[in-house]
Motif scaffolding. Structure first.
Motif, PDB file in Angstrom:
ATOM      1  N   ASN A 198      39.621  45.146 -27.063  1.00 24.40           N
ATOM      2  CA  ASN A 198      39.415  44.753 -28.458  1.00 24.40           C
ATOM      3  C   ASN A 198      38.273  45.564 -29.067  1.00 24.40           C
ATOM      4  N   VAL A 199      38.588  46.738 -29.629  1.00 24.98           N
ATOM      5  CA  VAL A 199      37.545  47.607 -30.190  1.00 24.98           C
ATOM      6  C   VAL A 199      36.921  47.010 -31.446  1.00 24.98           C
ATOM      7  N   ASN A 200      37.549  45.973 -31.999  1.00 21.16           N
ATOM      8  CA  ASN A 200      36.964  45.293 -33.159  1.00 21.16           C
ATOM      9  C   ASN A 200      35.620  44.657 -32.811  1.00 21.16           C
ATOM     10  N   GLU A 215      29.345  45.189 -40.681  1.00 22.90           N
ATOM     11  CA  GLU A 215      30.559  46.012 -40.703  1.00 22.90           C
ATOM     12  C   GLU A 215      31.807  45.146 -40.726  1.00 22.90           C
ATOM     13  N   MET A 216      31.778  44.031 -39.979  1.00 21.44           N
ATOM     14  CA  MET A 216      32.923  43.136 -39.952  1.00 21.44           C
ATOM     15  C   MET A 216      33.110  42.462 -41.301  1.00 21.44           C
ATOM     16  N   TYR A 217      32.016  42.098 -41.951  1.00 25.30           N
ATOM     17  CA  TYR A 217      32.095  41.478 -43.274  1.00 25.30           C
ATOM     18  C   TYR A 217      32.733  42.442 -44.272  1.00 25.30           C
ATOM     19  N   SER A 218      32.338  43.708 -44.222  1.00 29.89           N
ATOM     20  CA  SER A 218      32.898  44.721 -45.114  1.00 29.89           C
ATOM     21  C   SER A 218      34.406  44.856 -44.909  1.00 29.89           C
ATOM     22  N   SER A 220      38.071  53.107 -38.016  1.00 27.64           N
ATOM     23  CA  SER A 220      37.781  53.790 -39.281  1.00 27.64           C
ATOM     24  C   SER A 220      36.414  53.365 -39.821  1.00 27.64           C
ATOM     25  N   VAL A 221      36.092  52.073 -39.662  1.00 29.84           N
ATOM     26  CA  VAL A 221      34.774  51.577 -40.092  1.00 29.84           C
ATOM     27  C   VAL A 221      33.673  52.220 -39.256  1.00 29.84           C
ATOM     28  N   LEU A 222      33.885  52.322 -37.936  1.00 26.93           N
ATOM     29  CA  LEU A 222      32.900  52.963 -37.069  1.00 26.93           C
ATOM     30  C   LEU A 222      32.669  54.414 -37.480  1.00 26.93           C
ATOM     31  N   SER A 230      33.997  63.981 -29.401  1.00 28.29           N
ATOM     32  CA  SER A 230      35.069  63.261 -28.700  1.00 28.29           C
ATOM     33  C   SER A 230      34.839  61.762 -28.649  1.00 28.29           C
ATOM     34  N   ALA A 231      33.636  61.292 -28.961  1.00 24.77           N
ATOM     35  CA  ALA A 231      33.288  59.875 -28.778  1.00 24.77           C
ATOM     36  C   ALA A 231      34.257  58.937 -29.486  1.00 24.77           C
ATOM     37  N   ILE A 232      34.614  59.235 -30.733  1.00 24.86           N
ATOM     38  CA  ILE A 232      35.499  58.343 -31.491  1.00 24.86           C
ATOM     39  C   ILE A 232      36.893  58.311 -30.875  1.00 24.86           C
ATOM     40  N   TYR A 233      37.347  59.443 -30.301  1.00 19.72           N
ATOM     41  CA  TYR A 233      38.665  59.481 -29.664  1.00 19.72           C
ATOM     42  C   TYR A 233      38.671  58.697 -28.355  1.00 19.72           C
ATOM     43  N   ILE A 234      37.563  58.785 -27.628  1.00 16.23           N
ATOM     44  CA  ILE A 234      37.452  58.048 -26.367  1.00 16.23           C
ATOM     45  C   ILE A 234      37.472  56.548 -26.632  1.00 16.23           C
ATOM     46  N   LEU A 235      36.764  56.120 -27.683  1.00 13.44           N
ATOM     47  CA  LEU A 235      36.770  54.705 -28.050  1.00 13.44           C
ATOM     48  C   LEU A 235      38.161  54.270 -28.504  1.00 13.44           C
TER      49      LEU A 235
END
Length: 380
Positions: free
Chosen positions: A171-173, A180-183, A255-257, A360-365
């Motif tokens: 669950n990457v959320n 960020e979650m509120y947004s 996308s938020v991250l 690469s960090a965002i792709y790994i996540l």
């Protein structure tokens, strides 16, 4: 002579306090009794609408708390208590560069006891490919976090190089902060996106139109609409004609991250296992061991993070670095993206290990979820 006086004062003080407290209590009770008859009709009148929106409110609550879909099995009396998820907070040095040496493998050791029941049973424990937690399949089943199909997939993949992500890492959320979650939730509400519901292509297009209008005060171009449809295909690998809620939520969370975090901040999120896997991928490409590869080679490596091994070919000899990029004939690959892929694959500009890891960090996540859907489109 002083003692009796003090006692009298103390008694009077206590007595007056008790009397005052009793009087206030009686006054409050009378007030409550008086107010109840008048408020009863209003409560009865508002009961149907409240009942009507109860399901949606519960869904929003689960989304906010990061609990996902509430399984029916959790209503059992003997059920294990689900864990309390705590959203992370940004540290002061969050955006500072991180020193991750290339030549030093971390090789983290898995936990010895089940994360749920805290019992050690050797080979009966199933490890997470992302973190060091291990689990009993029975504990996961009793908690209700995995369906029967997902449980079977976990048993088949957890001990292979493909691996399995536990319910924390899947669950990457849960990587989003409260702000960020509120947004994200506000955007969902404005677009009338209902949590835990599937999306068809028209709904995804409408959502993208709204977000683009909100951010850039313009409509989507024809090329951008084509990208959205290609994105829909990537999030719908089984061609069901709809996107699962979890896949949509994970994509939007990433996308938020990407929007609110720096690359250094994303590198800090990576676990030791993920850093080790990134090292293995980089070193397999860097044949001359000079610590430098090309942008085109980095592009292929980043694409490979999304691919899950087919069940027929699951083997401990399979490495993620041997998995190729998206096929040009894939329905998830649009014509505009295929042309960009060609250009990037032939890009011979040098890139170091540090830059490779940051990019690469965002792709790994994005590769953490067990779903076969691709949660980030390339190029971003």
């Amino acid at each position: 002579a002083g003692a009796p006086t003090d006692e009298v004062i103390a008694e009077n003080g206590d007595g007056s306090a008790d009397g005052s407290h009793q009087a206030n209590k009686e006054h409050t009770e009378l007030k409550d009794k008086d107010s109840k008859p008048g408020s009863l009709p209003n409560q009865q009148a508002s009961a149907p609408p409240r009942e009507e929106h109860k399901a949606n409110q519960e869904a929003w609550g689960r989304l906010r708390d990061g609990k996902g879909v509430e399984p029916e099995d959790l209503k059992k009396a003997h059920q294990l208590a689900p864990p309390a998820f705590v959203r992370p907070k940004r540290e002061v040095n969050d955006d500072q560069p991180v020193d991750v040496p290339l030549g030093q493998r971390e090789q983290p050791v898995n936990d010895e006891m089940c994360e749920v029941c805290e019992v050690w049973t050797a080979d009966d424990l199933f490890p997470c490919r992302t973190c060091t937690r291990v689990f009993h399949d029975g504990c996961l089943q009793e908690m209700g976090y995995l369906s029967t199909d997902a449980l079977q997939e976990m048993r088949e993949t957890a001990h292979t190089t493909t691996g399995w992500s536990c319910y924390y890492c899947d669950n990457v959320n849960l990587l989003l902060t409260e702000e960020e979650m509120y947004s994200l939730m506000e955007t969902f509400k404005q677009c009338k996106i209902i949590p835990e519901s599937c999306l068809v292509s028209d709904e995804l297009l409408q959502y993208r139109h709204f977000v683009t209008k909100q951010l850039f005060e313009r409509d989507l171009t024809d090329e951008e609409e084509e990208e959205v449809l290609a994105q829909f295909a990537a999030l719908d690998p089984d061609k069901k004609g709809q996107i699962e809620w979890s896949d949509f939520l994970y994509h939007e969370s990433l996308s938020v991250l990407q929007k609110f975090r720096t690359e250094n901040s994303l590198v800090r999120i990576l676990t030791a296992k993920e850093r080790d896997r990134a090292r293995a991928v980089f070193q397999s490409i860097d044949q001359d061991k000079d610590g430098i590869i090309t942008v085109g080679e980095a592009r292929k490596a980043q694409t490979s993070w999304f691919h899950k091994i087919n069940k027929e070919s699951q083997s401990c000899s399979v490495s993620i670095s041997h998995v190729g990029p998206i096929s040009e004939s894939s329905p998830a690959s649009s014509s505009s993206e295929r042309s960009r892929d060609k250009a990037l694959e032939n890009d011979n500009r040098p890139i170091t290990w540090d830059n490779f890891l940051r990019e690469s960090a965002i792709y790994i996540l994005a590769a953490r979820p067990n779903s076969s859907a691709m949660h980030i489109r390339l190029p971003l």
